[in-house]
Scaffold this motif. Sequence first.
Motif, PDB file in Angstrom:
ATOM      1  N   ALA A 112      27.402  57.705   8.479  1.00 38.51           N
ATOM      2  CA  ALA A 112      27.170  57.877   7.041  1.00 38.51           C
ATOM      3  C   ALA A 112      28.425  57.515   6.246  1.00 38.51           C
ATOM      4  O   ALA A 112      28.331  56.918   5.164  1.00 38.51           O
ATOM      5  CB  ALA A 112      26.739  59.304   6.746  1.00 38.51           C
ATOM      6  N   GLU A 113      29.589  57.845   6.779  1.00 41.95           N
ATOM      7  CA  GLU A 113      30.855  57.526   6.099  1.00 41.95           C
ATOM      8  C   GLU A 113      31.045  56.018   5.974  1.00 41.95           C
ATOM      9  O   GLU A 113      31.573  55.528   4.967  1.00 41.95           O
ATOM     10  CB  GLU A 113      32.058  58.122   6.849  1.00 41.95           C
ATOM     11  CG  GLU A 113      32.055  59.621   6.926  1.00 41.95           C
ATOM     12  CD  GLU A 113      31.265  60.153   8.114  1.00 41.95           C
ATOM     13  OE1 GLU A 113      30.982  59.383   9.069  1.00 41.95           O
ATOM     14  OE2 GLU A 113      30.897  61.328   8.077  1.00 41.95           O
ATOM     15  N   ASP A 114      30.614  55.269   6.996  1.00 42.08           N
ATOM     16  CA  ASP A 114      30.749  53.810   6.950  1.00 42.08           C
ATOM     17  C   ASP A 114      29.792  53.195   5.943  1.00 42.08           C
ATOM     18  O   ASP A 114      30.130  52.227   5.269  1.00 42.08           O
ATOM     19  CB  ASP A 114      30.530  53.212   8.339  1.00 42.08           C
ATOM     20  CG  ASP A 114      31.644  53.593   9.304  1.00 42.08           C
ATOM     21  OD1 ASP A 114      32.774  53.829   8.850  1.00 42.08           O
ATOM     22  OD2 ASP A 114      31.365  53.664  10.520  1.00 42.08           O
ATOM     23  N   VAL A 115      28.603  53.763   5.815  1.00 41.98           N
ATOM     24  CA  VAL A 115      27.650  53.292   4.811  1.00 41.98           C
ATOM     25  C   VAL A 115      28.224  53.551   3.414  1.00 41.98           C
ATOM     26  O   VAL A 115      28.196  52.673   2.551  1.00 41.98           O
ATOM     27  CB  VAL A 115      26.268  53.966   4.969  1.00 41.98           C
ATOM     28  CG1 VAL A 115      25.356  53.617   3.807  1.00 41.98           C
ATOM     29  CG2 VAL A 115      25.639  53.573   6.287  1.00 41.98           C
ATOM     30  N   ARG A 134      30.786  51.646  -1.553  1.00 39.24           N
ATOM     31  CA  ARG A 134      31.923  51.778  -2.469  1.00 39.24           C
ATOM     32  C   ARG A 134      32.656  50.436  -2.616  1.00 39.24           C
ATOM     33  O   ARG A 134      32.989  50.013  -3.727  1.00 39.24           O
ATOM     34  CB  ARG A 134      32.869  52.862  -1.952  1.00 39.24           C
ATOM     35  CG  ARG A 134      33.912  53.329  -2.908  1.00 39.24           C
ATOM     36  CD  ARG A 134      34.661  54.574  -2.442  1.00 39.24           C
ATOM     37  NE  ARG A 134      34.967  54.594  -1.019  1.00 39.24           N
ATOM     38  CZ  ARG A 134      34.353  55.370  -0.116  1.00 39.24           C
ATOM     39  NH1 ARG A 134      33.386  56.186  -0.476  1.00 39.24           N
ATOM     40  NH2 ARG A 134      34.687  55.327   1.159  1.00 39.24           N
ATOM     41  N   ASN A 135      32.878  49.749  -1.494  1.00 40.45           N
ATOM     42  CA  ASN A 135      33.555  48.448  -1.535  1.00 40.45           C
ATOM     43  C   ASN A 135      32.745  47.423  -2.305  1.00 40.45           C
ATOM     44  O   ASN A 135      33.307  46.630  -3.064  1.00 40.45           O
ATOM     45  CB  ASN A 135      33.819  47.943  -0.113  1.00 40.45           C
ATOM     46  CG  ASN A 135      34.887  48.746   0.577  1.00 40.45           C
ATOM     47  OD1 ASN A 135      35.700  49.409  -0.057  1.00 40.45           O
ATOM     48  ND2 ASN A 135      34.878  48.708   1.896  1.00 40.45           N
ATOM     49  N   ARG A 136      31.437  47.421  -2.121  1.00 39.54           N
ATOM     50  CA  ARG A 136      30.585  46.480  -2.840  1.00 39.54           C
ATOM     51  C   ARG A 136      30.620  46.749  -4.349  1.00 39.54           C
ATOM     52  O   ARG A 136      30.624  45.815  -5.151  1.00 39.54           O
ATOM     53  CB  ARG A 136      29.140  46.548  -2.339  1.00 39.54           C
ATOM     54  CG  ARG A 136      28.957  46.087  -0.917  1.00 39.54           C
ATOM     55  CD  ARG A 136      29.154  44.622  -0.777  1.00 39.54           C
ATOM     56  NE  ARG A 136      28.098  43.959  -1.527  1.00 39.54           N
ATOM     57  CZ  ARG A 136      28.015  42.677  -1.746  1.00 39.54           C
ATOM     58  NH1 ARG A 136      28.914  41.875  -1.278  1.00 39.54           N
ATOM     59  NH2 ARG A 136      27.028  42.168  -2.443  1.00 39.54           N
ATOM     60  N   LEU A 137      30.646  48.016  -4.732  1.00 37.88           N
ATOM     61  CA  LEU A 137      30.717  48.357  -6.149  1.00 37.88           C
ATOM     62  C   LEU A 137      32.041  47.908  -6.746  1.00 37.88           C
ATOM     63  O   LEU A 137      32.084  47.383  -7.866  1.00 37.88           O
ATOM     64  CB  LEU A 137      30.538  49.868  -6.352  1.00 37.88           C
ATOM     65  CG  LEU A 137      29.115  50.372  -6.254  1.00 37.88           C
ATOM     66  CD1 LEU A 137      29.101  51.898  -6.260  1.00 37.88           C
ATOM     67  CD2 LEU A 137      28.286  49.837  -7.409  1.00 37.88           C
TER      68      LEU A 137
END
Length: 48
Positions: free
Chosen positions: A33-36, A41-44
């Motif tokens: 879940a942390e990786d998702v 977050r990175n995509r945003l």
Amino acid sequence: MTVLRLSRAKVYDLLRSRQLPSFTVGRSRRVRAEDVAAYMRNRLEESY
């Protein structure tokens, strides 16, 4: 797939390209879940 609202093919593309880290349990591929959350977050951040 459900959390990211992406198709199965797109999720597998992300796994193959190592943009989304995963691990294998038996024959199943798992994503923490942390990786998702980090991926989202990175995509945003990239979109701004």
